[in-house]
Each structure stands twice: as structure tokens, then as C-alpha cells.
Design an enzyme around this catalytic site. Structure first.
Site, short mmCIF file in Angstrom:
data_model
loop_
_atom_site.label_atom_id
_atom_site.label_comp_id
_atom_site.label_asym_id
_atom_site.label_seq_id
_atom_site.Cartn_x
_atom_site.Cartn_y
_atom_site.Cartn_z
CG ASP A 127 -1.61 -1.36 1.39
OD1 ASP A 127 -2.40 -1.71 0.52
OD2 ASP A 127 -1.30 -2.08 2.36
CG HIS A 149 -3.35 -5.20 3.30
ND1 HIS A 149 -2.90 -4.35 2.31
CD2 HIS A 149 -3.69 -6.35 2.67
CE1 HIS A 149 -2.96 -4.97 1.15
NE2 HIS A 149 -3.45 -6.18 1.34
N1 LIG Z 1 -0.67 -7.96 2.45
C1 LIG Z 1 -0.68 -7.74 1.15
O1 LIG Z 1 -0.35 -6.63 0.70
C2 LIG Z 1 -1.08 -8.80 0.17
C3 LIG Z 1 -0.94 -8.56 -1.20
C4 LIG Z 1 -1.29 -9.55 -2.12
C5 LIG Z 1 -1.79 -10.75 -1.67
N2 LIG Z 1 -1.96 -10.95 -0.34
C6 LIG Z 1 -2.47 -12.24 0.17
O2 LIG Z 1 -1.41 -13.19 0.13
C7 LIG Z 1 -1.97 -14.50 0.14
C8 LIG Z 1 -1.29 -15.39 -0.90
O3 LIG Z 1 -1.55 -14.89 -2.19
P1 LIG Z 1 -1.18 -15.77 -3.48
O4 LIG Z 1 -1.59 -14.96 -4.65
O5 LIG Z 1 0.20 -16.29 -3.40
O6 LIG Z 1 -2.22 -16.97 -3.30
P2 LIG Z 1 -2.18 -18.43 -3.97
O7 LIG Z 1 -3.54 -18.98 -3.77
O8 LIG Z 1 -1.57 -18.38 -5.33
O9 LIG Z 1 -1.15 -19.22 -3.04
C9 LIG Z 1 -1.41 -19.50 -1.71
C10 LIG Z 1 -0.66 -20.77 -1.37
O10 LIG Z 1 -0.80 -20.98 0.03
C11 LIG Z 1 -0.87 -22.37 0.24
N3 LIG Z 1 -1.42 -22.63 1.58
C12 LIG Z 1 -2.71 -22.60 2.00
N4 LIG Z 1 -2.79 -22.96 3.28
C13 LIG Z 1 -1.54 -23.20 3.71
C14 LIG Z 1 -0.98 -23.62 4.94
N5 LIG Z 1 -1.76 -23.87 5.99
N6 LIG Z 1 0.35 -23.76 5.02
C15 LIG Z 1 1.14 -23.54 3.95
N7 LIG Z 1 0.67 -23.16 2.74
C16 LIG Z 1 -0.65 -22.99 2.63
C17 LIG Z 1 -1.74 -22.87 -0.91
O11 LIG Z 1 -1.56 -24.26 -1.13
C18 LIG Z 1 -1.20 -22.02 -2.06
O12 LIG Z 1 -0.14 -22.67 -2.75
C19 LIG Z 1 -3.46 -14.31 -0.05
O13 LIG Z 1 -4.09 -14.36 1.21
C20 LIG Z 1 -3.56 -12.91 -0.61
O14 LIG Z 1 -4.82 -12.31 -0.37
C21 LIG Z 1 -1.61 -10.02 0.58
O1 LIG Z 2 -6.77 -6.83 -2.17
C1 LIG Z 2 -6.61 -8.05 -2.20
O2 LIG Z 2 -7.51 -8.86 -1.92
C2 LIG Z 2 -5.26 -8.61 -2.57
C3 LIG Z 2 -4.13 -7.96 -1.88
O3 LIG Z 2 -4.31 -7.83 -0.52
C4 LIG Z 2 -3.73 -6.66 -2.51
O4 LIG Z 2 -3.70 -5.62 -1.82
O5 LIG Z 2 -3.39 -6.65 -3.71
#
Ligand SMILES: NC(=O)c1ccc[n+]([C@@H]2O[C@H](COP(=O)([O-])OP(=O)(O)OC[C@H]3O[C@@H](n4cnc5c(N)ncnc54)[C@H](O)[C@@H]3O)[C@@H](O)[C@H]2O)c1
Ligand SMILES: O=C(O)C[C@H](O)C(=O)O
Length: 329
Positions: A160, A188
Site C-alpha cells: 500500500d 490492509h
Molecule cells: N498484504 C498484502 O499486501 C497482500 C498482497 C497480495 C496478496 N496478499 C495475500 O497473500 C496470500 C497469498 O496470495 P497468493 O496470490 O500467493 O495466493 P495463492 O492462492 O496463489 O497461493 C497460496 C498458497 O498458500 C498455500 N497454503 C494454503 N494454506 C496453507 C498452509 N496452511 N500452510 C502452507 N501453505 C498454505 C496454498 O496451497 C497455495 O499454494 C493471499 O491471502 C492474498 O490475499 C496479501
Molecule cells: O486486495 C486483495 O484482496 C489482494 C491484496 O491484498 C492486494 O492488496 O493486492
């Protein structure tokens, strides 16, 4: 390679963010060009094979700093002795799922991970929670790690922060390198508050340079706060490479420090600063030095900012109360 490798655990290693993140860690961008790393990739059993495929590619890249890779679905193997834990894997919201269901499903992930960190992580462990809802997932993990200092649990709002810099840079037609002291407050989520009142554009106050409250209220804040949803809409998948890049930035800054005359944004445990209830994991402007973060103190918060910070903090309190009612903290 003379130094002892730093153990870095990445959960959700077979996911989208994991794929973008692991190669940058292995190349030295997380901790520095002279720090060898040993990667621990944690996945759920059905995704271990995919994580092993990523590990094969990491081998194939022949990174000089990569001292080893373990792939596992075992929490103990993933977290014993870990120095840096990047908790990326989370349960995404699926059709028909209420927010409470999401919090409960993630509680099932972050509670045992907090316990495993408590039981086995290295004394200097630093934890970054990326998986959403990141602030509250970090709160759950922290609650189950009573022996780890609370300041070691953080959640990611650096994406962000970076988004806010990029939007402001375009508006004022000034390079991102000349923009300092952006602050993200709160959760977030879409309630977050990106604050430019203390920010600087080439040394001048950003709000004065912009001089357009309408743009701030109706364009800048919603664009930054809803950028995640806009990326999902455009890409058909949530942000991955930019999220991985922000995770690299977060840990690199935490370990190596903020630049003189600047700060960053991190969701950290509140000490009550700026009226944010103690114990909540909320985003603040922080400075990092000697491997520690500190909330920037003494900023004047105007009515415009106060209202928005309070709204985001209220949402964090609601999430905290929901996970408390579920017995997760
Ligand atoms: N904070 C931020 O700014 C931000 C930004 C983008 C995405 N995200 C979040 O990050 C997370 C991951 O995003 P992504 O695009 O890589 O998702 P994705 O679905 O491609 O990958 C998630 C992975 O986590 C694994 N997983 C699920 N439960 C698990 C566990 N208990 N232990 C280990 N692995 C586990 C799944 O098998 C999968 O491979 C999501 O929650 C998304 O919303 C946060
Ligand atoms: O907004 C979402 O759900 C995904 C991630 O947290 C983001 O900020 O890109």
C-alpha cells in the site's frame, strides 16, 4: 560463502506470490548481497509436489547465496531454527464465504504456525504476515507465541505504501525517489488510510504541492485503498509480483534500516500511539534501525486524517473481537 546461512521460511511457497518471492530471496535481495540463505518451503500436502518443482527451478538458477532448500508440509521442520518467517499461504475467500468464515479458516492456519514459531524459531526470529486478512492473521499468530517478543510479528502494508508513492509520483510528475514519508495507517483493507500530510515531494510538503483536497479524497485515497481489487479485476488474479516485491522491501528495510530523512509503513503491534488501542496490529509510519522498528512519534493528525484512521482502526477492533469470539486469540 563464509557466513552461517540465515534460515528463511516461506509458507504458501507453491502459490503465486511464492513463485515471485523465492527467486528474489535466493538472489540476495531480501537480506543483502553477502548473506547466504537456507530456504524452508512450507505447503499443504497437496501442493508439496508443486513446491518441489519450484525448488528444482531454484536449484537450476545456481544462486551463489542459496545454501539449501527444504520442502515440507511439517510445521516443525518449517519453523525450527527459522530466522525470518514469511507467512504468505492463507485461505482465500471463496464464493458464499462470510468474513467470519474466512477469519475462522485462517485461524486454523495462523494459530498452529504461531505455536510452531513459539516452540522452535531462532531467538532473533522476525515474522512478516502477507496472507489476508494480514493484520488479524498476524494478531492470531502473535497470540500463540507468548515467548517471542511481540514486536517480531508484523503484517504487510508496504505494498500500500509503495502504491501510494506511485500514485503521488504520477500526480506531481516527480520521480518516486523524490517522494518521502508517505504513511499508511490502519488495516490492509479498503479502510486503510494513505496519508500525504507529512509526506515530501523533493523536500516540499506533499499536501501543499498537490493542493487539491478533492483529488486526495476522491481519487488518491480510493485508488490506493482499492488497488488490490482493481488488480484482481484486471489480471483475473490478485497482485503477486508487486506483493512479493513489497515483502522483500519490508524485510530488507526492517533488517537494514530506513534511509535518513525517510520512514516506511509497517503493520506492527500498537503501544497505544495515536489512539490506536494497545495490542492491535495496525499500520503506522515507522523508522527502522539496528534491526528494530519504532513508531514515528509526534505527528500532528488533522481532522481529515483522524476520521479515516479511526474508521480503519474500528475495523481492526471488529476483526479482533470476531477472532476472540471464535476462541482464536
Ligand atoms: N498484504 C498484502 O499486501 C497482500 C498482497 C497480495 C496478496 N496478499 C495475500 O497473500 C496470500 C497469498 O496470495 P497468493 O496470490 O500467493 O495466493 P495463492 O492462492 O496463489 O497461493 C497460496 C498458497 O498458500 C498455500 N497454503 C494454503 N494454506 C496453507 C498452509 N496452511 N500452510 C502452507 N501453505 C498454505 C496454498 O496451497 C497455495 O499454494 C493471499 O491471502 C492474498 O490475499 C496479501
Ligand atoms: O486486495 C486483495 O484482496 C489482494 C491484496 O491484498 C492486494 O492488496 O493486492
Amino acid at each position: 560463502m563464509t557466513r552461517t546461512p540465515v534460515n528463511v521460511t516461506v509458507t504458501g511457497a507453491a502459490g503465486q506470490i511464492g513463485y515471485a518471492l523465492l527467486f528474489r530471496i535466493a538472489s540476495g535481495q531480501l537480506l543483502g548481497p553477502d548473506v547466504p540463505v537456507h530456504l524452508r518451503l512450507l505447503e499443504i500436502p497437496q501442493a508439496v509436489k508443486a513446491a518441489e518443482g519450484t525448488a528444482m527451478e531454484l536449484d537450476d538458477a545456481a544462486f551463489p547465496l542459496l545454501a539449501g532448500i527444504d520442502v515440507t508440509d511439517d510445521l516443525k521442520k518449517a519453523f525450527d531454527g527459522t530466522n525470518v518467517a514469511l507467512l504468505v499461504g492463507a485461505r482465500p475467500r471463496t464464493k458464499g464465504m462470510e468474513r467470519g468464515d474466512l477469519l475462522e479458516a485462517n485461524g486454523g492456519i495462523f494459530k498452529p504456525q504461531g505455536e510452531a514459531i513459539n516452540a522452535g524459531a531462532a531467538d532473533d526470529v522476525r515474522v512478516l504476515v502477507v496472507g489476508n486478512p494480514a493484520n488479524t492473521n498476524a494478531l492470531i499468530a502473535k497470540s500463540h507465541a507468548p515467548d517471542v517478543p511481540a514486536d517480531r510479528f508484523t503484517a504487510m502494508t508496504r505494498l500500500d505504501h509503495n502504491r501510494a508513492i506511485a500514485q503521488l509520483s504520477k500526480k506531481v510528475e516527480t520521480p518516486v525517489a523524490d517522494i518521502k514519508k508517505i504513511a499508511i495507517w490502519g488495516n490492509h483493507s479498503a479502510t486503510q488510510y494513505p496519508d500525504i500530510f507529512h509526506a515530501e515531494v523533493a523536500g516540499r510538503n506533499a499536501a501543499e504541492v498537490v493542493n487539491d483536497e478533492g483529488w486526495l479524497r476522491d481519487t488518491f485515497i480510493p485508488t490506493v485503498a482499492k488497488r488490490g481489487a482493481a488488480i484482481i479485476e484486471a489480471r483475473g488474479a490478485s497482485s503477486a509480483a508487486s506483493a512479493a516485491s513489497a515483502a522483500i522491501d519490508h524485510v530488507h528495510t526492517w533488517v537494514n534500516g530506513t534511509a535518513e530523512g525517510d520512514w516506511t509503513s509497517m503493520a506492527v503491534v500498537s503501544d497505544g500511539s495515536y489512539g490506536v488501542p494497545e495490542g492491535l496490529i495496525s499500520s503506522f509510519p515507522v523508522v527502522c534501525k539496528d534491526g528494530k522498528w519504532e513508531i514515528v512519534q509526534g505527528l500532528e493528525i488533522n481532522d481529515f486524517s483522524r476520521e479515516r484512521i479511526d474508521a480503519s482502526v474500528r475495523e481492526l477492533e471488529e476483526e479482533r473481537d470476531a477472532v476472540r469470539n471464535l476462541g482464536l486469540i
